[in-house]
Scaffold this active site. Sequence first.
Site, PDB file in Angstrom:
ATOM      1  N   PHE A  40       0.831  -1.199   0.000  1.00 11.13           N
ATOM      2  CA  PHE A  40       0.000   0.000   0.000  1.00 11.13           C
ATOM      3  C   PHE A  40       0.870   1.256   0.000  1.00 11.13           C
ATOM      4  CE2 PHE A  40      -1.906   3.409   2.551  1.00 11.13           C
ATOM      5  CZ  PHE A  40      -2.990   3.731   1.747  1.00 11.13           C
ATOM      6  N   GLU A  99       4.820   1.702  15.462  1.00  8.93           N
ATOM      7  CA  GLU A  99       5.533   1.414  14.218  1.00  8.93           C
ATOM      8  C   GLU A  99       4.573   1.275  13.044  1.00  8.93           C
ATOM      9  OE1 GLU A  99       8.765   0.641  11.660  1.00  8.93           O
ATOM     10  OE2 GLU A  99       8.657   1.580  13.626  1.00  8.93           O
ATOM     11  N   TYR A 147      -5.564  10.489  12.302  1.00  8.19           N
ATOM     12  CA  TYR A 147      -4.783  10.813  13.490  1.00  8.19           C
ATOM     13  C   TYR A 147      -5.170  12.175  14.062  1.00  8.19           C
ATOM     14  CZ  TYR A 147      -1.962   6.695  12.660  1.00  8.19           C
ATOM     15  OH  TYR A 147      -1.541   5.403  12.491  1.00  8.19           O
TER      16      TYR A 147
END
Length: 167
Positions: A40, A99, A147
Amino acid sequence: MVSPPARAWMLQTMPNPEPRPIRPADVGELHEMVRELADFEKIGHLVKSSPGDLADAIFGQRLLEALVIDRPGGDGLAAFALFYRNFSSFTGKPGLWLEDLYVRPDFRGTGFGKSLFTAFIDTARQRGCGRAEWSVLDWNQPAVDFYRAHGGELMPDWRICRITFKD
């Protein structure tokens, strides 16, 4: 991919996603999803890890932690979050670095990402961390929006630098 009518039904009948710690039996599929994420991000050619590398990092050396969400019905995994401890000399406290957070395409928009991200942030708070940090690709606007919507602050003056060591 799930057809639009099937997806709509799935979203209406899906229970609240519950992250759980990864189990050794999940590592092969976790690695598959790591490869999906790299594809992706258009960097699939950089994946050199193996399922054994992930298993050793998580269960052997305990360098890495993983939370996963099962597919509804229990047929494999729908999403994961990988994170590890770091330390801030400024706060004088440990922190957690996210991560990777990945939700398979059929399960995006279901709350799985929010559930994993919330579990990651809650883990950092419960451990008394001074920070929880992660990076996001600037071209990935859905991730940037996600986010920000969940309290993440993008640090405009900071960029991540890297040296990659060759084998």
